[in-house]
Design a protein around this motif. Sequence first.
Motif, PDB file in Angstrom:
ATOM      1  N   ALA A 130       0.817  -1.220   0.000  1.00 27.62           N
ATOM      2  CA  ALA A 130       0.000   0.000   0.000  1.00 27.62           C
ATOM      3  C   ALA A 130       0.848   1.266   0.000  1.00 27.62           C
ATOM      4  N   SER A 131       2.080   1.169   0.483  1.00 31.98           N
ATOM      5  CA  SER A 131       2.948   2.345   0.563  1.00 31.98           C
ATOM      6  C   SER A 131       3.784   2.539  -0.695  1.00 31.98           C
ATOM      7  N   SER A 132       3.668   1.606  -1.657  1.00 32.19           N
ATOM      8  CA  SER A 132       4.481   1.687  -2.866  1.00 32.19           C
ATOM      9  C   SER A 132       3.641   1.287  -4.069  1.00 32.19           C
ATOM     10  N   SER A 133       3.212   2.266  -4.848  1.00 35.53           N
ATOM     11  CA  SER A 133       2.312   2.006  -5.972  1.00 35.53           C
ATOM     12  C   SER A 133       3.022   1.375  -7.162  1.00 35.53           C
ATOM     13  N   ASP A 134       4.356   1.301  -7.122  1.00 34.46           N
ATOM     14  CA  ASP A 134       5.101   0.724  -8.240  1.00 34.46           C
ATOM     15  C   ASP A 134       5.565  -0.700  -7.943  1.00 34.46           C
ATOM     16  N   THR A 135       4.863  -1.373  -7.015  1.00 38.25           N
ATOM     17  CA  THR A 135       5.225  -2.728  -6.600  1.00 38.25           C
ATOM     18  C   THR A 135       4.099  -3.703  -6.910  1.00 38.25           C
ATOM     19  N   GLY A 137      10.806 -24.575 -13.518  1.00 40.21           N
ATOM     20  CA  GLY A 137      10.467 -23.559 -12.528  1.00 40.21           C
ATOM     21  C   GLY A 137      11.407 -22.373 -12.596  1.00 40.21           C
ATOM     22  N   ARG A 138      12.679 -22.654 -12.748  1.00 39.45           N
ATOM     23  CA  ARG A 138      13.663 -21.572 -12.864  1.00 39.45           C
ATOM     24  C   ARG A 138      13.400 -20.752 -14.127  1.00 39.45           C
ATOM     25  N   ASP A 139      13.121 -21.439 -15.228  1.00 39.57           N
ATOM     26  CA  ASP A 139      12.821 -20.749 -16.483  1.00 39.57           C
ATOM     27  C   ASP A 139      11.553 -19.920 -16.347  1.00 39.57           C
ATOM     28  N   LEU A 140      10.551 -20.486 -15.678  1.00 42.73           N
ATOM     29  CA  LEU A 140       9.285 -19.783 -15.473  1.00 42.73           C
ATOM     30  C   LEU A 140       9.514 -18.459 -14.737  1.00 42.73           C
ATOM     31  N   VAL A 141      10.230 -18.516 -13.610  1.00 45.15           N
ATOM     32  CA  VAL A 141      10.440 -17.305 -12.800  1.00 45.15           C
ATOM     33  C   VAL A 141      11.213 -16.259 -13.597  1.00 45.15           C
ATOM     34  N   HIS A 142      12.251 -16.691 -14.283  1.00 42.51           N
ATOM     35  CA  HIS A 142      13.062 -15.753 -15.064  1.00 42.51           C
ATOM     36  C   HIS A 142      12.223 -15.073 -16.142  1.00 42.51           C
ATOM     37  N   ARG A 143      11.485 -15.861 -16.904  1.00 41.40           N
ATOM     38  CA  ARG A 143      10.695 -15.303 -18.000  1.00 41.40           C
ATOM     39  C   ARG A 143       9.520 -14.471 -17.482  1.00 41.40           C
ATOM     40  N   ALA A 144       8.878 -14.949 -16.425  1.00 40.98           N
ATOM     41  CA  ALA A 144       7.745 -14.213 -15.871  1.00 40.98           C
ATOM     42  C   ALA A 144       8.180 -12.856 -15.337  1.00 40.98           C
ATOM     43  N   THR A 145       9.356 -12.800 -14.739  1.00 43.67           N
ATOM     44  CA  THR A 145       9.872 -11.536 -14.209  1.00 43.67           C
ATOM     45  C   THR A 145      10.138 -10.542 -15.328  1.00 43.67           C
ATOM     46  N   ARG A 146      10.797 -11.008 -16.386  1.00 46.37           N
ATOM     47  CA  ARG A 146      11.075 -10.126 -17.514  1.00 46.37           C
ATOM     48  C   ARG A 146       9.785  -9.704 -18.204  1.00 46.37           C
ATOM     49  N   ARG A 147       8.839 -10.627 -18.294  1.00 42.52           N
ATOM     50  CA  ARG A 147       7.551 -10.316 -18.919  1.00 42.52           C
ATOM     51  C   ARG A 147       6.806  -9.258 -18.103  1.00 42.52           C
ATOM     52  N   ALA A 148       6.856  -9.380 -16.785  1.00 45.16           N
ATOM     53  CA  ALA A 148       6.154  -8.416 -15.927  1.00 45.16           C
ATOM     54  C   ALA A 148       6.697  -7.009 -16.122  1.00 45.16           C
ATOM     55  N   PHE A 149       8.015  -6.863 -16.118  1.00 50.32           N
ATOM     56  CA  PHE A 149       8.604  -5.537 -16.294  1.00 50.32           C
ATOM     57  C   PHE A 149       8.374  -5.010 -17.712  1.00 50.32           C
ATOM     58  N   ALA A 150       8.361  -5.893 -18.699  1.00 48.97           N
ATOM     59  CA  ALA A 150       8.145  -5.459 -20.078  1.00 48.97           C
ATOM     60  C   ALA A 150       6.713  -5.001 -20.318  1.00 48.97           C
ATOM     61  N   ASP A 151       5.750  -5.676 -19.693  1.00 45.81           N
ATOM     62  CA  ASP A 151       4.341  -5.371 -19.934  1.00 45.81           C
ATOM     63  C   ASP A 151       3.823  -4.213 -19.092  1.00 45.81           C
ATOM     64  N   HIS A 152       4.515  -3.881 -18.004  1.00 42.89           N
ATOM     65  CA  HIS A 152       4.026  -2.845 -17.085  1.00 42.89           C
ATOM     66  C   HIS A 152       5.148  -1.832 -16.851  1.00 42.89           C
ATOM     67  N   ALA A 153       5.129  -0.774 -17.663  1.00 41.68           N
ATOM     68  CA  ALA A 153       6.215   0.203 -17.626  1.00 41.68           C
ATOM     69  C   ALA A 153       6.329   0.910 -16.278  1.00 41.68           C
ATOM     70  N   TRP A 154       5.223   0.983 -15.540  1.00 41.53           N
ATOM     71  CA  TRP A 154       5.223   1.668 -14.255  1.00 41.53           C
ATOM     72  C   TRP A 154       5.808   0.812 -13.134  1.00 41.53           C
ATOM     73  N   LEU A 155       5.989  -0.471 -13.399  1.00 46.51           N
ATOM     74  CA  LEU A 155       6.412  -1.407 -12.366  1.00 46.51           C
ATOM     75  C   LEU A 155       7.909  -1.276 -12.111  1.00 46.51           C
ATOM     76  N   TYR A 156       8.282  -1.075 -10.842  1.00 44.98           N
ATOM     77  CA  TYR A 156       9.686  -0.925 -10.462  1.00 44.98           C
ATOM     78  C   TYR A 156      10.186  -2.085  -9.612  1.00 44.98           C
ATOM     79  N   ARG A 157       9.281  -2.679  -8.837  1.00 49.92           N
ATOM     80  CA  ARG A 157       9.713  -3.728  -7.904  1.00 49.92           C
ATOM     81  C   ARG A 157       8.730  -4.883  -7.913  1.00 49.92           C
ATOM     82  N   LEU A 158       9.259  -6.094  -7.845  1.00 49.09           N
ATOM     83  CA  LEU A 158       8.458  -7.298  -7.689  1.00 49.09           C
ATOM     84  C   LEU A 158       8.829  -7.965  -6.374  1.00 49.09           C
ATOM     85  N   VAL A 159       7.805  -8.424  -5.667  1.00 48.67           N
ATOM     86  CA  VAL A 159       8.041  -9.180  -4.435  1.00 48.67           C
ATOM     87  C   VAL A 159       7.418 -10.559  -4.589  1.00 48.67           C
TER      88      VAL A 159
END
Length: 218
Positions: A136-141, A158-180
């Motif tokens: 709630a304190s970080s709108s870019d997460t 699983g390793r491939d999934l996490v790697h690709r999903a992470t890159r896909r998330a940042f590519a599709d959401h320009a406002w996104l700065y952090r993933l938890v």
Amino acid sequence: MQSRWDGVLTPEQKAWCDARDIALAYDPLQIGWVIADIDSTCLRSTPATPLSWKVKTPGLLNFRRWQPSDVPAYMRLLSDPEVWQHMYEAWPGTLTQALARDLIDISGLSDHHDVLAVTLDAQPIGQMRLAFGADASSSDTAEISYWLGRDYWGRGLGRDLVHRATRRAFADHAWLYRLVAFVHPDNVASAKCLRAAGYHDRGHRDDGWQCFVIYRDT
């Protein structure tokens, strides 16, 4: 021998492919980057069709929306209690067609998350989910979570999934700065996948779940 291609990529197209880990090769004849097909090679082949963004490299994980036709696969994957053992939610029992349809429908309705089926050779084998408003304190997460059907464990997917999903998330959401990501303390395999993808440990929550974080490259 050289890989089959669909035409030289523009800089924008190459960046789009790089963000999604689509296999590329440099073609010295055309002097440019092309989409590679690792399972089909030929001598100085020529494009048969125009460049299509629907081309997928065989044998690699990809992502797409769940579809009504996925109900049988969805039921098969999630009717296994082992798949649920490290999820937030308790196993609901063997999925019925009605429940599978409802869950697929729900996955595409809300604007507070982004849910994609994980596919291997175009067949669903798991899921990735981005939950927006995770902090709630970080709108870019956003919070990233994922699962794979048990038949696909222990194969490095699983390793491939996490790697690709992470890159896909940042590519599709320009406002996104952090993933938890939050991992059950007994889910050693998932923690290894996150570390391999560049996530950093950030301790534990009060309930014992491990916290991992990664930031957009700057």
